[in-house]
Design a protein around this motif. Structure first.
Motif, short mmCIF file in Angstrom:
data_model
loop_
_atom_site.label_atom_id
_atom_site.label_comp_id
_atom_site.label_asym_id
_atom_site.label_seq_id
_atom_site.Cartn_x
_atom_site.Cartn_y
_atom_site.Cartn_z
N VAL A 230 40.60 56.47 40.64
CA VAL A 230 41.85 56.75 41.38
C VAL A 230 42.70 55.48 41.46
CG1 VAL A 230 42.81 57.42 43.60
CG2 VAL A 230 40.82 58.63 42.69
N ALA A 231 42.09 54.34 41.76
CA ALA A 231 42.84 53.09 41.86
C ALA A 231 43.45 52.72 40.50
CB ALA A 231 41.92 51.97 42.34
N THR A 232 42.72 52.99 39.43
CA THR A 232 43.27 52.72 38.09
C THR A 232 44.49 53.59 37.84
OG1 THR A 232 41.07 52.13 37.24
CG2 THR A 232 42.75 52.68 35.63
N ARG A 233 44.38 54.86 38.19
CA ARG A 233 45.53 55.76 37.99
C ARG A 233 46.74 55.30 38.80
NH1 ARG A 233 47.91 60.32 36.67
NH2 ARG A 233 48.83 61.71 38.23
N ILE A 234 46.55 54.95 40.06
CA ILE A 234 47.67 54.51 40.90
C ILE A 234 48.30 53.23 40.35
CG2 ILE A 234 48.27 53.64 43.21
CD1 ILE A 234 46.21 55.51 44.37
N SER A 235 47.51 52.38 39.71
CA SER A 235 48.04 51.09 39.22
C SER A 235 49.17 51.29 38.22
CB SER A 235 46.91 50.28 38.56
OG SER A 235 46.51 50.87 37.33
N LEU A 247 44.27 47.36 40.26
CA LEU A 247 43.34 47.18 39.14
C LEU A 247 42.13 46.34 39.56
CD1 LEU A 247 45.80 46.59 36.14
CD2 LEU A 247 44.33 48.58 36.53
N ALA A 248 42.37 45.33 40.39
CA ALA A 248 41.25 44.53 40.89
C ALA A 248 40.32 45.37 41.77
CB ALA A 248 41.77 43.32 41.67
N LEU A 249 40.94 46.24 42.59
CA LEU A 249 40.14 47.15 43.43
C LEU A 249 39.29 48.07 42.56
CD1 LEU A 249 39.51 48.31 46.26
CD2 LEU A 249 41.48 49.84 45.95
N ALA A 250 39.89 48.58 41.49
CA ALA A 250 39.16 49.46 40.58
C ALA A 250 38.03 48.70 39.87
CB ALA A 250 40.12 50.06 39.55
N ALA A 251 38.32 47.49 39.40
CA ALA A 251 37.31 46.71 38.68
C ALA A 251 36.13 46.36 39.58
CB ALA A 251 37.94 45.43 38.13
N ALA A 264 39.62 49.63 33.81
CA ALA A 264 40.33 48.82 34.80
C ALA A 264 40.29 47.33 34.47
CB ALA A 264 39.74 49.06 36.19
N ILE A 265 39.11 46.81 34.12
CA ILE A 265 39.00 45.37 33.90
C ILE A 265 39.76 44.94 32.65
CG2 ILE A 265 36.89 45.34 32.50
CD1 ILE A 265 35.97 43.04 34.43
N PHE A 266 39.85 45.84 31.66
CA PHE A 266 40.65 45.56 30.47
C PHE A 266 42.14 45.52 30.82
CE2 PHE A 266 42.92 47.67 26.82
CZ PHE A 266 43.10 46.50 26.10
#
Length: 537
Positions: A230-235, A247-251, A264-266
């Protein structure tokens, strides 16, 4: 840990709205800490897998639900962790579903397997799955999942092709799948709220800030892997520090859930690279490529490895720039220190130098007198040699004149035999030898150390020394004329009564054996001093 992190973020962000830079930086610090603890989470995951595998051994082979439950749980542990292991249990689930005739479970897992194949870059196999599914009668409860899978697959292949012609077709098919999915998908408030982040800025309300979406998803108490997705999508809805935050939250949550198939980390590495944070970008992209290779996502590994050289090159340039700046600073400091030290030394020595100047001047005057005396002596030698040369030339001219007169006299008287006898008495070779001896003597008077200096340019076994009774031999005589400034081979050949090719051969033979390059040999010959400093006056 997740609850503690949530409370910490809530306190930070609730103090004064959403602190962009500070929050993003604090999450980056947490991410780096979690990278160092990555192996701890992997050990925990492996323990869970081992326990499930052990439990599987005790299940009755006729109990479908128990086997399906354990296979599914092991598959869920592997599906974002290690592709090949996930495929093993995926096939077990399919085999089990076929064995017991569970059509719905079979279709549901084919969809799940297709999504996994898509993430790993096995596009053909994923398309094979979707064709098989399209031929089946998909239950209404699974149609939404099937259509979303079709949309993701066509979008993924469009991104992979990255071609104006072929990608457009896949994008169109993806859009068709999305439309169909929307028509049959029931209203989902959570999904609807997340989609608000992608409205144009002019449409967004003031409350739809990154802070709002952060608190909203944290209140949902999502599992770590789901929170990361979800965090990746919102980013994607934000830029700059806001995007880095999500993205940091997702990673972080990907690491805690031991997710190796991680986007995310990519994306975070890419974003940091675009913001010129090269050190962090390189660190995260290295982690991303390790994850992709561990999981088996070939497409992602290739994508990351194509970017890594650029990041590494930029990192090297930045490090070199920093080293250059440090070096320049050190050099400037050293120069200033040396200059100050030099000025102090000069100031201290000035008084002593003034006293010593008188002695130095007297010493220099004495040296000048010595040099003048040597120059005077050299000038006298030149005068004597020039006089000797003209005297010798005069004697040859006088001899030639006598020969001419005597020959003419005998011819007039018809005494031809006397002419022949007279000319036979003129020994040219002896005269030539005397001339060469005279030239050798004159030259060695002017350049007494010529032979020693010449041989110093050659190896010991190749050195050329005159024989007993000789002054100069043929080879030394050629280079002696060159030292006198006669460089034309034709002129040297005439003086020494050699052919031009003979002179050339002598020169090349000596140059080939010289200790210095052939091009420098003649210059070294010309550097031989007229009268060496050590030569006795």
């Amino acid at each position: 840990m997740k609850k503690l992190l949530s409370v910490t973020f809530f306190l930070i962000t609730s103090l004064n709205g959403y602190a962009q830079k500070e929050s993003a930086d604090s999450l980056m610090k947490v991410l780096k800490t979690e990278l160092n603890r990555e192996h701890v989470y992997e050990v925990d995951k492996q323990k869970r897998i081992n326990q499930l595998q052990a439990a599987l051994l005790c299940v009755d082979s006729t109990d479908f639900d128990a086997q399906l439950n354990l296979y599914t749980r092991i598959y869920e542990e592997y599906h974002s962790y290690k592709f090949d292991s996930a495929m093993v249990y995926s096939q077990k689930i399919l085999t089990l579903s076929k064995k017991f005739g569970k059509a719905d479970e079979l279709i549901q897992h084919k969809i799940s397997q297709g999504n996994m194949l898509l993430k790993a870059g096995f596009y053909k196999e994923a398309f094979d799955n979707i064709r098989e599914l399209a031929a089946d009668s998909i239950p209404e409860t699974l149609k939404s999942d099937f259509l979303n899978f079709g949309a993701r697959l066509n979008a993924g292949i469009a991104e992979y092709d990255n071609d104006a012609y072929f990608s457009w077709n896949y994008k169109q098919q993806s859009a068709e799948y999305v439309k169909k999915a929307k028509r049959i998908t029931p209203y989902n408030e959570f999904e609807h709220t997340i989609n608000l982040a992608f409205q144009p800025d002019s449409v967004k309300q003031k409350k739809l800030t990154p802070d709002f979406f952060y608190h909203y998803i944290m209140r949902q108490q999502l599992p770590e892997h789901s929170l990361a997705m979800v965090a990746t999508r919102i980013s994607y809805a934000f830029t700059g520090q806001d995007r880095i935050f999500f993205l940091a939250l997702a990673a972080i949550n990907d690491i805690r859930s031991s997710t190796k198939e991680t986007l995310a980390i990519f994306l975070l590495g890419q974003e940091l690279f675009n913001l010129n944070k090269t050190n962090d970008a390189f660190l995260l992209l290295q982690e991303a490529v390790r994850n992709a290779k561990f999981y088996g996502a070939r497409n992602r590994a290739v994508q990351i490895e194509s970017l890594l050289p650029m990041v590494a090159a930029k990192l090297i340039d930045e490090q070199q720039h920093e080293r250059d700046k440090l070096l320049i600073g050190i050099l400037v400091f050293l120069i200033v220190a040396v200059v100050l030290l030099f000025l102090l030394v000069i100031y201290r020595r000035q008084f002593l130098q003034i006293k010593a100047n008188d002695g130095v001047i007297k010493e220099k005057n004495s040296e000048l007198e010595s040099v003048n005396e040597k120059l005077w002596e050299a000038s006298k030698i030149k005068e004597e040699l020039i006089g000797l040369f003209f005297k010798t030339c005069s004697s040859y001219i006088e001899m030639l004149d006598k020969v001419k007169l005597q020959t003419q006299h005998n011819i007039k008287l018809g005494k031809y035999n006397d002419v022949n006898q007279f000319l036979n008495d003129v020994h040219i070779e002896e005269e030539k030898g005397q001339l060469y001896n005279m030239l050798d003597t004159v030259f060695l008077t002017m350049f007494p150390n010529f032979i020693t200096s010449f041989n110093a340019l050659l190896k010991k076994e190749d050195q050329i020394w005159p024989k007993t009774g000789e002054t100069l031999n043929a080879t030394l005589r050629i280079f002696a004329l060159m030292r006198l400034g006669i460089n034309e081979q034709e002129v040297i050949a005439k003086i020494l009564d050699y052919s031009v090719s003979t002179v050339y051969t002598y020169k090349m033979r000596v140059k080939s054996r010289a200790l210095v390059p052939a091009n420098d040999f003649e210059r070294k010959i010309m550097d031989i001093k007229f009268i060496d400093d050590d030569y006795p006056n």
